[in-house]
Write a protein that holds these residues in place. Structure first.
Motif, mmCIF file in Angstrom:
data_model
loop_
_atom_site.group_PDB
_atom_site.id
_atom_site.type_symbol
_atom_site.label_atom_id
_atom_site.label_comp_id
_atom_site.label_asym_id
_atom_site.label_seq_id
_atom_site.Cartn_x
_atom_site.Cartn_y
_atom_site.Cartn_z
ATOM 1 N N ILE A 11 20.713 9.302 -19.069
ATOM 2 C CA ILE A 11 20.607 7.836 -19.137
ATOM 3 C C ILE A 11 20.935 7.360 -20.558
ATOM 4 O O ILE A 11 21.623 6.341 -20.746
ATOM 5 N N ARG A 12 20.466 8.080 -21.567
ATOM 6 C CA ARG A 12 20.791 7.708 -22.952
ATOM 7 C C ARG A 12 22.308 7.831 -23.184
ATOM 8 O O ARG A 12 22.917 6.991 -23.878
ATOM 9 N N ALA A 13 22.896 8.888 -22.614
ATOM 10 C CA ALA A 13 24.348 9.048 -22.775
ATOM 11 C C ALA A 13 25.096 7.904 -22.097
ATOM 12 O O ALA A 13 26.119 7.420 -22.620
ATOM 13 N N LEU A 14 24.581 7.463 -20.960
ATOM 14 C CA LEU A 14 25.202 6.340 -20.262
ATOM 15 C C LEU A 14 25.085 5.065 -21.096
ATOM 16 O O LEU A 14 26.041 4.270 -21.198
ATOM 17 N N GLU A 15 23.925 4.859 -21.715
ATOM 18 C CA GLU A 15 23.738 3.681 -22.565
ATOM 19 C C GLU A 15 24.715 3.707 -23.743
ATOM 20 O O GLU A 15 25.293 2.663 -24.121
#
Length: 304
Positions: free
Chosen positions: A39-43
């Motif tokens: 999710i952090r990578a997506l952000e």
């Protein structure tokens, strides 16, 4: 901005629906730290925060809520794309040669199977080959046809799927003294000659269908030899013999001068789709078998 992966969008949807990293991670079969990392990578890829993380709680940011809506549309579109590509990958092409004993391919159950096959596999060319009594089993055994609509009993060595069941009747000349009866017995027909089959036709098959010998042990007296159903009814019209046929003959072979009478002792005629075991999983034959399963109704006694 780097484009997100479909996998990352699926993970975002899991978080959006569960609002809990632990439950979302269990749902998508990955660890909670791995989910949080994705999710952090997506952000980072999108350049906006998607999730507000609190003590035990998860909320989507306004951007996260808006992107989750679009993510759902993307994931659903990809699923449809995969379905379409799979359907094309499974498409069967080429030619399927289907044998038909006489008018078998025109019977409602066979016509339904062929119609369903053409719907499911529009790129498959279907050739229907009319078979006479001599050809019916040989054409399947020697590979002239890939499968065939036949009447039982079938020789050993074939695999088959039962399609329908119907009564059998006797075909008589209209001027026969018994032609006016509603029902007949085999004893009443004992002195009539019955049309015969060429020597190439399995004797066991024809003896079974003519009930030879009869229940009292009396052998059947055979008459003229015929190769197909048209020749069979012609022999009856010429008053040279009688014959036994499925009840559908009333519709398929109505002829002036012929009468069909019920003979309960004859039992039923059973229709089959048959194929060789070696051909069972050929793409075209497998497609035909699948069409049979999806088109069929439970075997039934056909009404007139």
């Amino acid at each position: 901005m780097r484009e997100p992966s479909v996998h990352q969008l699926r993970l975002l949807l899991a978080v959006a629906e569960e609002l809990h990293f632990g439950r979302a991670a269990a749902r998508v079969f990955i660890s909670q730290p791995a989910l949080s990392q994705q999710i952090r990578a997506l952000e980072e890829r999108l350049g906006v925060p998607l999730v507000e993380r609190g003590s035990g709680t998860v909320r989507l940011t306004p951007a996260g809520q808006a992107i989750a809506v679009e993510a759902k549309a993307v994931v659903e579109a990809v699923a449809r794309l995969v379905q379409v590509s799979d359907a094309h990958a499974r498409a069967v092409r080429g030619t399927l040669r289907v044998g038909s004993l006489g008018a078998e391919a025109a019977m409602p159950y066979a016509a339904a199977v062929l119609s369903r096959l053409r719907e499911q596999h529009p790129h498959l060319e279907v050739e229907v080959h009319n078979l006479n009594f001599i050809q019916q089993f040989d054409a399947l055994a020697n590979g002239e046809v890939d499968a065939a609509f036949l009447r039982g009993p079938l020789p050993s060595g074939f695999q088959s799927h039962q399609l329908a069941v119907e009564p059998r009747v006797v075909c008589l000349p209209a001027d026969d003294p018994l032609a006016g009866e509603e029902k007949l017995t085999l004893a009443q027909l004992a002195d009539r000659a019955v049309v015969d089959m060429p020597r190439e036709v399995p004797r066991q098959w024809w003896d079974h269908l003519t009930i030879n010998p009869r229940p009292d042990g009396t052998p059947v007296r055979f008459g003229p030899v015929v190769r197909d159903t048209e020749a069979m009814v012609l022999a009856v019209l010429q008053a040279r013999a009688i014959t036994f046929l499925p009840a559908a003959a009333r519709r398929l072979y109505p002829r002036p001068g012929l009468v069909y009478v019920d003979v309960p002792e004859l039992g039923n005629s059973v229709s089959f789709l048959a194929w060789l075991p070696a051909n069972r999983d050929l793409p075209a034959v497998r497609a035909l078998r699948e069409a049979t399963r999806t088109a069929e109704q439970n075997p039934r006694v056909l009404s007139e």
